[in-house]
Each structure stands twice: as structure tokens, then as C-alpha cells.
Design an enzyme around this catalytic site. Structure first.
Site, mmCIF file in Angstrom:
data_model
loop_
_atom_site.group_PDB
_atom_site.id
_atom_site.type_symbol
_atom_site.label_atom_id
_atom_site.label_comp_id
_atom_site.label_asym_id
_atom_site.label_seq_id
_atom_site.Cartn_x
_atom_site.Cartn_y
_atom_site.Cartn_z
ATOM 1 N N ASP A 93 0.859 -1.196 0.000
ATOM 2 C CA ASP A 93 0.000 0.000 0.000
ATOM 3 C C ASP A 93 0.892 1.241 0.000
ATOM 4 O O ASP A 93 1.593 1.498 0.971
ATOM 5 C CB ASP A 93 -0.883 -0.048 1.256
ATOM 6 N N ASN A 123 -0.294 4.444 -0.573
ATOM 7 C CA ASN A 123 -0.969 5.723 -0.338
ATOM 8 C C ASN A 123 -1.802 5.754 0.945
ATOM 9 O O ASN A 123 -2.670 6.624 1.120
ATOM 10 C CB ASN A 123 -1.842 6.101 -1.540
ATOM 11 N N ASP A 137 -4.182 3.790 2.383
ATOM 12 C CA ASP A 137 -5.608 3.471 2.560
ATOM 13 C C ASP A 137 -5.813 2.018 2.991
ATOM 14 O O ASP A 137 -6.936 1.534 3.043
ATOM 15 C CB ASP A 137 -6.406 3.781 1.283
ATOM 16 N N ASP A 153 -1.666 -1.219 -4.050
ATOM 17 C CA ASP A 153 -1.954 -0.471 -5.278
ATOM 18 C C ASP A 153 -0.796 -0.620 -6.269
ATOM 19 O O ASP A 153 0.225 -1.243 -5.973
ATOM 20 C CB ASP A 153 -2.223 1.008 -4.945
ATOM 21 N N ASP A 196 -4.844 -9.762 -15.832
ATOM 22 C CA ASP A 196 -6.014 -10.636 -15.774
ATOM 23 C C ASP A 196 -7.038 -10.141 -16.782
ATOM 24 O O ASP A 196 -7.309 -8.945 -16.848
ATOM 25 C CB ASP A 196 -6.612 -10.582 -14.360
ATOM 26 N N ASP A 198 -9.501 -15.462 -17.043
ATOM 27 C CA ASP A 198 -10.296 -15.947 -15.923
ATOM 28 C C ASP A 198 -11.359 -16.942 -16.401
ATOM 29 O O ASP A 198 -12.022 -16.706 -17.422
ATOM 30 C CB ASP A 198 -10.979 -14.731 -15.271
ATOM 31 N N GLU A 225 -7.172 -19.895 -17.186
ATOM 32 C CA GLU A 225 -7.604 -20.545 -15.944
ATOM 33 C C GLU A 225 -8.657 -21.567 -16.336
ATOM 34 O O GLU A 225 -9.782 -21.219 -16.679
ATOM 35 C CB GLU A 225 -8.198 -19.528 -14.960
ATOM 36 N N HIS A 241 -4.655 -17.043 -5.500
ATOM 37 C CA HIS A 241 -5.527 -16.270 -4.607
ATOM 38 C C HIS A 241 -6.848 -16.972 -4.306
ATOM 39 O O HIS A 241 -7.679 -16.412 -3.602
ATOM 40 C CB HIS A 241 -5.787 -14.895 -5.232
ATOM 41 N N ASP A 242 -7.041 -18.163 -4.871
ATOM 42 C CA ASP A 242 -8.277 -18.917 -4.625
ATOM 43 C C ASP A 242 -8.038 -20.171 -3.790
ATOM 44 O O ASP A 242 -8.987 -20.920 -3.533
ATOM 45 C CB ASP A 242 -8.891 -19.371 -5.963
#
Ligand code: NOJ
Length: 544
Positions: free
Chosen positions: A24, A26, A28, A32, A102, A204, A274, A336-337
Site C-alpha cells: 500500500d 498511499n 488506505d 496499489d 487478468d 479468468d 484458468e 488467490h483462490d
């Protein structure tokens, strides 16, 4: 194959970045694109990977954390701007790193202007860009298809009195690839990114974009088992033969490939699909009958495999046998799954798994943090984010645990974000030990091993693109294989047992251990009688 004929996506190593969770910049609490750029030297110098795959950064309501795209040619303000992605692509290219993004063709967000138009009226010109159908006479959905994330795949729309199809969330309506205008619009988005310099796409749920044109019911699943490597609950009660993977899908990917090829004169652009198909023959079709579709249909065979030498070897040999002539293999251990590899097989076994991934024949993809041995992080219920886990509770399908912030150093929030900021998901409580800074200083760390393997792979043609031959004479608990290229022979010996095993392979002569999961190991050895400690793996360059 000789060097020179080998493309970057074959000899190279891909590193997957989940942008929300990498860095990160910035303040938040969400990663990013500038954050990725800040860490570019980690990718190029510290690790030495050849490509990064960025999970979606497009404008999105984030119902599925970016896999619900509201504009295929933009950047969500959460992640930055188009200028930021341009700068990231330039910075990556300067360092010889390819950028794969992606592409999410099966569905858009329900907030995409295309869908807003489509749902505005049955007469709208974009009505047919999505899949709309009348209800059955009793008002129920047009067929029995189920959404991956729970419930029916059909959502009723009061305003226009029809159902629309959503293979995932209701906020992710399926696009209708049988409509030529939609298809042309999607190809334009590919051109948009190719013109901006991206080196390829991770596509995807690639097989899902073509369904049975008659929308026939799926039959029940007779063995009540599941088709995937994990149980998906009610979704597994059907055989998903009509709601995805219709053979017409191959025509689309031939066109995608032709587009990529047209851009490939200067440097090859790559299509990675995928494709969750565990029947090797069916999976292999996605290379294309003339190797004219995907360069790499993702091979998920190792994701759920029981962690033993025999079962892992069976996956590798099954893949090798299924590959069409000239097709290039690939391997992944996580994404990530999926639960992280260090949680699935245990941190003690993770080094062996990394050695496997980086020494098999084919393109490896490393999921961010796996090079550190990052583990799944338990998420307290009040911090749960993933819609899958929330909609299908009790089955452990939530994917937050594997999406937690990258662990950079010993500062607060592991250096992911500023100290006074709450990261979007909790940082692992092992971050004081498991992080880049600490592991860089420790020759025995997972990161140190990963770096040694990456450097070796880069410098060793037999590993980067040589042939693969399993060694049958190895003990049952050991997976031992040869990689060979132009007379160079490299032996990989992986002991999956918890205690010592001895290799007696006199015909292989002598060699030098160049990397071991035990950093103190090295030097000349004889394969006559070579002992591996429990969980140890060695890469051995054999003498002529
Ligand atoms: C597969 C992606 O990897 C996953 O994260 C996403 O939720 C679904 N496709 C839907 O796009």
C-alpha cells in the site's frame, strides 16, 4: 529444444501479485499499482523472476474484489490510474520483466455500462450482450444451473420480467460470447492493453465463456463426489457439462491467439487460461488442435494432491503423457483462490515443494508470499471479506486467509502499509519471523532457498527447458527425476519421507550438489549411496 527457440514464457518464472495485498503506497490499507512499482527491484533483483501476473485492477464495485469489472479499459482509483499502470509496465520492461494482466471474459460487473444498458429494456441494443431468458411457466429459473458461489445461477429482474445468468455472484452477470458485437467489444479491450504494452493475459475461467446454446439442464452427478480438488457443496451435485466448456469455446480462443500472434513480432505475447478441468485429455484441448489456442492452460494438478512422492509423480507423469506434441507444461502450487501451500502441507514441507515447482519441466507460477513460506491467516468473522465464504458458510471456501498482506519487514503491519493504517485484511501473526528482511539475512530461510533455485534455474539450460525423465529405481518415498539438455544432466532428488532415505543409483555416477533444502550441504557426491535427510531435496549436476 535449444536456447533461442525458447520463448520467455517457457523458460521464465511467473510471479502472481494480488495487488490489493502486495504493498500500500498511499495509506488506505489496500495495495496499489504504485506499491507494486516500489517493489519492482524485489522482483527483478532479489527474486529474479521473469514475469508478473497482476490480478484485476480494473474499475469495480469489488463485489468479488475486482473480478467484477465495471470498465475493461480503466484502473480503479483504489489501485491508481492508467498512468500508474503505464509506469509499472515501463519499469517492469526496463528490468526485463513481462507484465501479464487478468482478463475476465465470462462476466462483467452488474455496474458495467453494458449491463446497465442491457437490463434497461428488452429492446436495448445491448440486451443480447448478456444471457437473458424467460422463466419457466411456474415462474422458476429457465434451468437448473447453479452459481459457483452458491444458489441458482439465475437472477430475476423485475423491471424487464426475465432472468439473467450469473455463473458467480448476481453482481457478475455472464456475458454472451455468442453475440458478435459483444465479442468484438471484448477483443477491442484486448487490443487496448496490447497497445499499452502488456505481454499477455491470464484468462479468468476461460472454459466458462461458452455454454450449451439450448441451455439444457445439467445432469446429476452420479458419484456425488466432486469434480474439483475440493468440495464446493451443493454445486458438486451436478455434472457441469452444459453450463461451461461447450466446444465452441475453442473457436474463440483460436481468435484470441491469432490476435496475440499478430502482436508478437517484437516479443511473444502469451495467453494463460484458468481452466479447472481435471480430465487431462479435455484439459489438453485448450492448447488447440494445432497449438493455436492457449500457450499455457493452467495446470492445477498439484493444488490438491496428496503430499507424497508417488501421488506427486503421478500428477507430473499424467501431465507429461497428456501433453500434445510440442505443447509446453506449467505448474502452480497456489493462487488467490487456494489455501497456501505452507498451510496445506506444513511449513516444514514447503521448501521441498518450492524445489519441486522450480525444477519441473514447464513454466512455474509462484504465488506472492509463498517464497517466504507465508501461511493462511485465520480471519475473525467480523473481518471476513470474501463473498464466497459468506454465501457458502461452513465449507471453508472463503479465500481471505490466502490473500493477507505481503510480509516485507519487522515494522508495523509487516511493512505492507503505514503504521497508523488498518490493512484490508489482518497481517499474519508470524510476520516478525516470516518476512523478506529477516529471511534475506538468513541463509537457511525459505526466501534464500527460493533465490538460489531461481538463480540456478536461470543459469542452467537443463532446468529452464530441458527434458524430464523420472527415475524408477528411487525409494518409494522419493521423487527423483533427471532434467537434461544438450548433454547437461541435472538430477533432482526429493525425499518426501520424514526420515532418512538412501538413493542407490550407481548408473548415474557422481555429481555436485548445487542446491539443497539444507544450506550447509554441498560438494561432490556419489549416487552409489546418497543419503537424503527427512524432507530434504537436492539438485545435483551430474558429471559426464
Ligand atoms: C476465478 C478467479 O480466480 C476468482 O478469484 C474469481 O472469484 C472467479 N474466477 C470469478 O471471476
Amino acid at each position: 529444444m535449444r536456447q533461442g527457440q525458447i520463448a520467455w514464457w517457457q523458460s521464465g518464472v511467473v510471479y502472481q501479485i494480488y495487488p490489493r495485498s502486495f504493498r500500500d503506497s498511499n495509506g488506505d490499507g489496500t495495495g496499489d499499482l504504485v506499491g507494486v512499482r516500489e517493489k519492482i527491484e524485489y522482483l527483478s533483483e532479489t527474486l529474479g523472476v521473469d514475469a508478473m501476473w497482476l490480478s484485476p485492477f480494473y474499475p469495480s464495485p469489488m463485489a468479488d474484489f475486482g473480478y467484477d469489472v465495471a470498465d475493461y479499459t480503466g484502473v480503479d482509483p483504489l489501485f491508481g490510474t492508467l498512468a500508474d499502470i503505464d509506469a509499472l509496465i515501463a519499469a517492469a520492461h526496463e528490468r526485463g520483466i513481462a507484465v501479464i494482466i487478468d482478463f475476465v471474459p465470462n462476466h462483467s460487473s452488474d455496474q458495467h455500462p453494458w449491463f446497465r444498458a442491457s437490463r434497461s429494456s428488452r429492446a436495448d441494443p445491448k440486451r443480447d450482450w448478456y444471457v437473458w431468458r424467460d422463466p419457466k411457466q411456474d415462474g422458476s429459473p429457465p434451468n437448473n444451473w447453479l452459481a459457483n458461489f452458491g444458489g441458482s445461477a439465475w437472477q430475476w429482474d423485475d423491471a424487464t420480467g426475465q432472468y439473467y445468468l450469473h455463473s458467480f455472484l448476481p453482481e457478475q452477470p455472464d456475458l454472451n460470447w455468442r453475440n458478435p458485437e459483444l465479442k468484438a467489444a471484448m477483443f477491442d479491450t484486448l487490443r487496448f492493453w496490447l497497445d499499452r504494452g502488456v505481454d499477455g493475459f491470464r484468462i479468468d475461467v476461460a472454459h466458462a465463456i461458452m455454454k450449451d446454446p439450448d441451455l439444457r439442464d445439467n445432469p446429476p452427478n452420479p458419484d456425488a463426489g466432486h469434480g474439483l480438488h475440493k468440495s464446493l457443496g451443493a454445486y458438486d451435485a451436478q455434472l457441469h457439462i452444459h453450463d461451461k466448456g461447450h466446444p465452441d469455446v475453442h473457436g474463440v480462443y483460436r481468435e484470441v491467439r491469432a490476435l496475440l500472434d499478430a502482436y508478437s513480432a517484437e516479443r511473444p505475447r502469451v495467453a494463460i487460461g484458468e481452466i479447472h478441468i481435471f480430465d487431462w485429455a479435455e484439459w489438453a484441448r485448450y492448447y488447440g488442435a494445432a497449438l493455436d489456442e492457449m500457450h499455457l492452460p493452467f495446470n492445477f494438478g498439484l493444488l490438491g494432491v496428496h503430499w507424497s512422492a508417488q501421488t506427486v509423480r503421478r500428477v507430473v507423469d499424467g501431465l507429461e503423457a497428456a501433453l500434445p506434441a510440442g505443447a509446453w507444461p506449467n505448474y502452480v502450487l497456489g493462487n488467490h483462490d487456494e489455501p497456501r501451500i505452507a498451510s496445506r502441507i506444513g511449513r516444514d514441507n514447503a521448501p521441498l515443494a518450492m524445489m519441486l515447482l522450480l525444477t519441473l519441466r514447464g513454466t512455474p507460477t509462484i504465488y506472492y508470499g509463498d517464497e517466504l513460506g507465508m501461511r493462511d491467516v485465520p480471519i475473525p468473522p467480523e473481518r471476513e471479506q470474501d463473498p464466497w465464504g459468506k454465501r457458502v458458510p461452513g465449507l471453508g471456501l472463503g479465500r481471505d486467509p490466502e490473500r493477507t498482506p505481503m510480509q516485507w519487514d519487522t515494522s508495523s503491519h509487516a511493512g505492507f502499509c503505514a503504521p497508523d493504517v488498518e490493512p484490508w485484511l489482518p497481517v499474519s501473526d508470524d510476520a516478525a519471523r516470516v518476512n523478506v528482511a529477516v529471511e534475506l539475512a538468513d541463509p537457511g530461510s525459505m526466501l534464500a532457498l527460493t533465490r538460489r533455485l531461481l538463480a540456478l534455474r536461470r543459469a542452467t539450460p537443463a532446468l529452464a527447458h530441458g527434458g524430464y525423465r523420472p527415475i524408477d529405481e528411487a525409494p518409494a518415498d522419493c521423487f527423483v527425476y533427471l532434467r537434461e539438455s544438450d548433454g547437461q544432466r541435472v538430477l533432482i532428488a526429493l525425499n518426501f519421507a520424514a526420515d532418512e532415505r538412501v538413493l542407490a543409483l550407481p548408473s548415474l555416477g557422481h555429481g555436485a550438489v548445487v542446491v539443497s533444502t539444507r544450506p550447509e550441504r554441498g560438494g561432490r557426491i556419489s549416487l552409489d549411496n546418497f543419503s537424503l535427510q527427512g524432507g530434504e531435496g537436492c539438485v545435483i549436476v551430474l558429471e559426464d
